[in-house]
Motif scaffolding. Structure first.
Motif, mmCIF file in Angstrom:
data_model
loop_
_atom_site.group_PDB
_atom_site.id
_atom_site.type_symbol
_atom_site.label_atom_id
_atom_site.label_comp_id
_atom_site.label_asym_id
_atom_site.label_seq_id
_atom_site.Cartn_x
_atom_site.Cartn_y
_atom_site.Cartn_z
ATOM 1 N N TYR A 35 0.825 -1.212 0.000
ATOM 2 C CA TYR A 35 0.000 0.000 0.000
ATOM 3 C C TYR A 35 0.863 1.266 0.000
ATOM 4 O O TYR A 35 0.539 2.248 -0.692
ATOM 5 C CB TYR A 35 -0.946 0.020 1.199
ATOM 6 C CG TYR A 35 -1.887 1.208 1.140
ATOM 7 C CD1 TYR A 35 -2.959 1.204 0.254
ATOM 8 C CD2 TYR A 35 -1.665 2.328 1.930
ATOM 9 C CE1 TYR A 35 -3.814 2.299 0.158
ATOM 10 C CE2 TYR A 35 -2.517 3.431 1.839
ATOM 11 C CZ TYR A 35 -3.580 3.408 0.951
ATOM 12 O OH TYR A 35 -4.416 4.499 0.845
ATOM 13 N N ALA A 36 1.949 1.241 0.751
ATOM 14 C CA ALA A 36 2.836 2.404 0.775
ATOM 15 C C ALA A 36 3.355 2.709 -0.627
ATOM 16 O O ALA A 36 3.450 3.875 -1.040
ATOM 17 C CB ALA A 36 4.001 2.161 1.737
ATOM 18 N N MET A 37 3.673 1.669 -1.392
ATOM 19 C CA MET A 37 4.139 1.855 -2.764
ATOM 20 C C MET A 37 3.008 2.386 -3.657
ATOM 21 O O MET A 37 3.245 3.222 -4.547
ATOM 22 C CB MET A 37 4.660 0.525 -3.322
ATOM 23 C CG MET A 37 5.994 0.095 -2.750
ATOM 24 S SD MET A 37 7.317 1.211 -3.250
ATOM 25 C CE MET A 37 8.723 0.340 -2.542
ATOM 26 N N LYS A 38 1.807 1.908 -3.444
ATOM 27 C CA LYS A 38 0.667 2.405 -4.218
ATOM 28 C C LYS A 38 0.465 3.903 -4.002
ATOM 29 O O LYS A 38 0.143 4.641 -4.945
ATOM 30 C CB LYS A 38 -0.607 1.652 -3.830
ATOM 31 C CG LYS A 38 -0.722 0.253 -4.396
ATOM 32 C CD LYS A 38 -2.073 -0.360 -4.025
ATOM 33 C CE LYS A 38 -2.230 -1.753 -4.627
ATOM 34 N NZ LYS A 38 -3.549 -2.346 -4.266
ATOM 35 N N ALA A 39 0.652 4.360 -2.764
ATOM 36 C CA ALA A 39 0.490 5.781 -2.465
ATOM 37 C C ALA A 39 1.541 6.606 -3.209
ATOM 38 O O ALA A 39 1.241 7.676 -3.774
ATOM 39 C CB ALA A 39 0.595 6.010 -0.962
ATOM 40 N N LEU A 40 2.791 6.127 -3.207
ATOM 41 C CA LEU A 40 3.841 6.820 -3.950
ATOM 42 C C LEU A 40 3.516 6.852 -5.440
ATOM 43 O O LEU A 40 3.674 7.887 -6.109
ATOM 44 C CB LEU A 40 5.188 6.128 -3.738
ATOM 45 C CG LEU A 40 5.868 6.251 -2.382
ATOM 46 C CD1 LEU A 40 7.225 5.549 -2.423
ATOM 47 C CD2 LEU A 40 6.057 7.712 -1.984
ATOM 48 N N ASN A 41 3.087 5.735 -5.962
ATOM 49 C CA ASN A 41 2.802 5.643 -7.396
ATOM 50 C C ASN A 41 1.645 6.552 -7.791
ATOM 51 O O ASN A 41 1.646 7.142 -8.886
ATOM 52 C CB ASN A 41 2.490 4.199 -7.774
ATOM 53 C CG ASN A 41 2.528 3.978 -9.271
ATOM 54 O OD1 ASN A 41 3.549 4.244 -9.911
ATOM 55 N ND2 ASN A 41 1.431 3.508 -9.841
ATOM 56 N N ALA A 42 0.664 6.689 -6.914
ATOM 57 C CA ALA A 42 -0.465 7.584 -7.198
ATOM 58 C C ALA A 42 0.018 9.020 -7.366
ATOM 59 O O ALA A 42 -0.416 9.743 -8.274
ATOM 60 C CB ALA A 42 -1.497 7.495 -6.072
ATOM 61 N N ALA A 43 0.934 9.455 -6.490
ATOM 62 C CA ALA A 43 1.472 10.814 -6.588
ATOM 63 C C ALA A 43 2.329 10.977 -7.837
ATOM 64 O O ALA A 43 2.266 12.002 -8.534
ATOM 65 C CB ALA A 43 2.287 11.133 -5.341
ATOM 66 N N LEU A 44 3.137 9.951 -8.127
ATOM 67 C CA LEU A 44 4.034 10.031 -9.282
ATOM 68 C C LEU A 44 3.249 10.107 -10.584
ATOM 69 O O LEU A 44 3.536 10.943 -11.457
ATOM 70 C CB LEU A 44 4.955 8.808 -9.288
ATOM 71 C CG LEU A 44 6.005 8.756 -10.402
ATOM 72 C CD1 LEU A 44 6.989 9.907 -10.271
ATOM 73 C CD2 LEU A 44 6.740 7.413 -10.379
ATOM 74 N N GLU A 45 2.251 9.241 -10.749
ATOM 75 C CA GLU A 45 1.477 9.227 -11.979
ATOM 76 C C GLU A 45 0.648 10.498 -12.151
ATOM 77 O O GLU A 45 0.331 10.897 -13.286
ATOM 78 C CB GLU A 45 0.562 8.001 -12.008
ATOM 79 C CG GLU A 45 1.322 6.691 -12.176
ATOM 80 C CD GLU A 45 0.404 5.512 -12.374
ATOM 81 O OE1 GLU A 45 -0.818 5.655 -12.122
ATOM 82 O OE2 GLU A 45 0.888 4.427 -12.778
ATOM 83 N N ALA A 46 0.323 11.161 -11.036
ATOM 84 C CA ALA A 46 -0.444 12.412 -11.110
ATOM 85 C C ALA A 46 0.442 13.608 -11.456
ATOM 86 O O ALA A 46 -0.077 14.702 -11.699
ATOM 87 C CB ALA A 46 -1.167 12.661 -9.787
ATOM 88 N N GLY A 47 1.761 13.395 -11.472
ATOM 89 C CA GLY A 47 2.655 14.473 -11.909
ATOM 90 C C GLY A 47 3.575 15.040 -10.862
ATOM 91 O O GLY A 47 4.223 16.076 -11.103
#
Length: 531
Positions: A157-169
């Motif tokens: 889940y921690a990785m998913k949170a990072l990826n959400a921010a990264l993909e959003a820019g």
């Protein structure tokens, strides 16, 4: 050499430290100093959280920064609002900064317990907030709050949170050890995992010092690929503080080979450390690495003997590299090398086999055993040195003092009066004065008897007065009969100096310190007139 950027959060996270309060003008002055130091990002505060931070962002628009980008700080939007309707995001945009930093929950229990939202909804809050801001400002930094704790509990889940921010820019993902409890090995494991899963991400680190590992954890994150460090000057911050930039920066630049603020700017570290302490009205931490007053202070005789031959024997870097200076302390652990160093520093040419050195060393050890501490009173040491050299000062001769303290039931404060008799240039002066306490009365009476002969005393001022009860001194009986040491810091238009006195009697200890201070001022004036 790879560039590591520094993100300073003294004005926001640092200002959350206990006993630290900054006005808008304080924050602007600190920001200007940080910019001069070469800091890359300055976090001004959270514009939606308090009036002081909002005032800062309004006032700072008129300032020009040559090195730093200003950042506003806030959170992801609230679950009950869309980004367009969220007052927090609106406040961030109203600050009109080129950089916005937002924090979001990456530890699953914070999403479900602190925010009270499902895990998927938390990921939406992160992505929506970053995307909304990225469309409106130049740079968005995502602070992954509690990332290391979240990674230990639920790495997926921690990785998913990072990826959400990264993909959003998000331009940078900052991994936060918000509770400050992670070990350096745990930091390393998590950073490696992020680098493997998100190789395109530019990482930063934000460490707290609750386990006294904030600096070490920051350095480890950089070693493994982070390109930005967040921290504060002097390590100020919530609870035990943040990563101390006064240690992070020189370690990165001098020990690890990265480009940070540039070697030339490193010499500004010690001055800015003291500047921020002064603005915050907090006493500087003497034993702070790199920039503390004790960082390059040497007390043991063997150490001093060695550094006089080659400073590398007991110093990990030259002190001037970070704007500090070498100090040699005088104490009962001092050897001849300490005496020679201090004497040469004061302009007295002594050789190691000079019998004066042995006499002075013996005198110092006796005095130290009684509670004198010459390492903090250079002026009193110079007076002892002159006495030992057979060059005592004879500006006046003490005959008598008499001090009266009285308080009646109806008096709000005690009344203090002092009488002093001294011989000055063949004349006996018998003076009296009242004062705000017995020491002030003594000082006033003594000055009254001397200023007619030495008018330069009128420009001398008391800057600080400290009293310490000593234990373990010779003949110490303990309790209220203990020895006390008085330190007096004095100054004039051009200089300041410290003197001391030791006695069972606090008035006598104060008298010794005041007399030394006046003698030192008269000696200084005499030397200046002779030049």
């Amino acid at each position: 050499m790879q560039q590591i950027t520094i993100y300073d959060t003294t004005l926001r996270d640092g200002a959350q430290a206990e006993e630290l309060n900054l006005t808008t003008q304080d924050k602007i002055r600190i920001a200007q100093k940080l910019d001069d130091l070469g800091i890359h990002y300055i976090e001004g505060g959270w514009p939606g959280s308090n009036p002081t931070d909002k005032k800062f962002f309004d006032a700072v628009r008129s300032c020009t920064f040559k090195n730093a980008k200003l950042a506003a700080f806030g959170s992801t939007h609230m679950a009950k609002f869309t980004p367009e309707k969220d007052p927090n995001l609106a406040g961030l945009l109203e600050a009109e900064t080129p950089v916005v930093t937002i924090f979001g929950k990456t530890w699953d229990i914070h999403a479900t317990i602190a925010l009270g939202v499902p895990l998927e909804r938390n990921l939406e809050l992160i992505a929506n907030s970053v995307a909304y801001l990225k469309a409106r400002v130049d740079e968005v930094i995502f602070d992954a709050e509690h990332f290391f704790d979240g990674y230990k509990r639920n790495p997926e889940y921690a990785m998913k949170a990072l990826n959400a921010a990264l993909e959003a820019g998000a331009d940078r993902l900052v991994l936060c050890d918000t509770n400050g409890g992670s070990l350096t090995s745990e930091i390393g494991e998590a950073v490696r995992a992020v680098r493997e899963k998100l190789p395109e991400a530019r990482l930063g680190v934000h460490a707290h010092n609750d386990s006294e590992l904030a600096v070490a954890n920051s350095l480890e994150a950089v070693r493994l690929g982070a390109v930005q460090v967040q921290g504060t000057i002097n390590g100020y911050g919530e609870r035990c503080g943040n990563a101390n930039l006064c240690s992070v920066i020189p370690n990165l630049e001098l020990k690890m080979g990265f480009t940070v603020i540039g070697r030339d700017n490193l010499a500004k570290l010690q001055p800015i450390s003291n500047f921020v302490s002064e603005i915050a009205n907090l006493r500087p931490f003497m034993r702070q690495p790199f920039v503390g007053a004790s960082a390059f202070a040497h007390k043991g005789g063997i150490h001093v003997s060695a550094i006089l031959k080659d400073a590398r024997t007991y110093e990990h870097i030259p002190p001037e590299t970070v704007g500090n200076e070498r100090r040699v302390l005088l104490s009962d652990q001092a050897g001849k090398s300490n005496i020679l160093f201090k004497a040469h520093e004061l302009g007295y040419k002594l050789e190691k086999d000079d019998p004066t050195v042995d006499r002075l060393l013996k005198e110092l050890k006796i005095k130290e055993s009684m509670g004198y501490e010459y390492s903090v009173a250079d002026a009193s040491f110079e007076l002892v040195l002159r006495q030992t050299l057979g060059q005592p000062l004879h500006y006046f001769h003490f005959r008598n003092f008499f001090v009266v303290d009285a308080k009646r039931e109806e008096d709000p404060e005690p009344m203090s009066e002092a009488t002093v008799i001294v011989d000055v240039k063949g004349q006996q002066e018998h003076t009296a004065a009242t004062g705000l306490g017995p020491v002030n009365a003594l000082d006033q009476a003594l000055r009254k008897g001397l200023e007619r002969f030495y008018p330069g005393l009128k420009e001398m001022r008391l800057l600080d007065f400290k009293v310490r009860v000593l234990s373990g001194a010779v003949r110490d009986t303990g309790g209220t009969a203990s020895f006390v040491r008085v330190l007096v810091e004095s100054g004039d238009k051009t200089d300041h100096w410290t003197t001391m006195g030791v006695s069972h009697n606090i008035i006598e200890a104060s008298w010794q310190a005041v007399v030394d201070a006046i003698n030192y001022k008269l000696f200084k004036d005499e030397m200046a007139a002779a030049e």
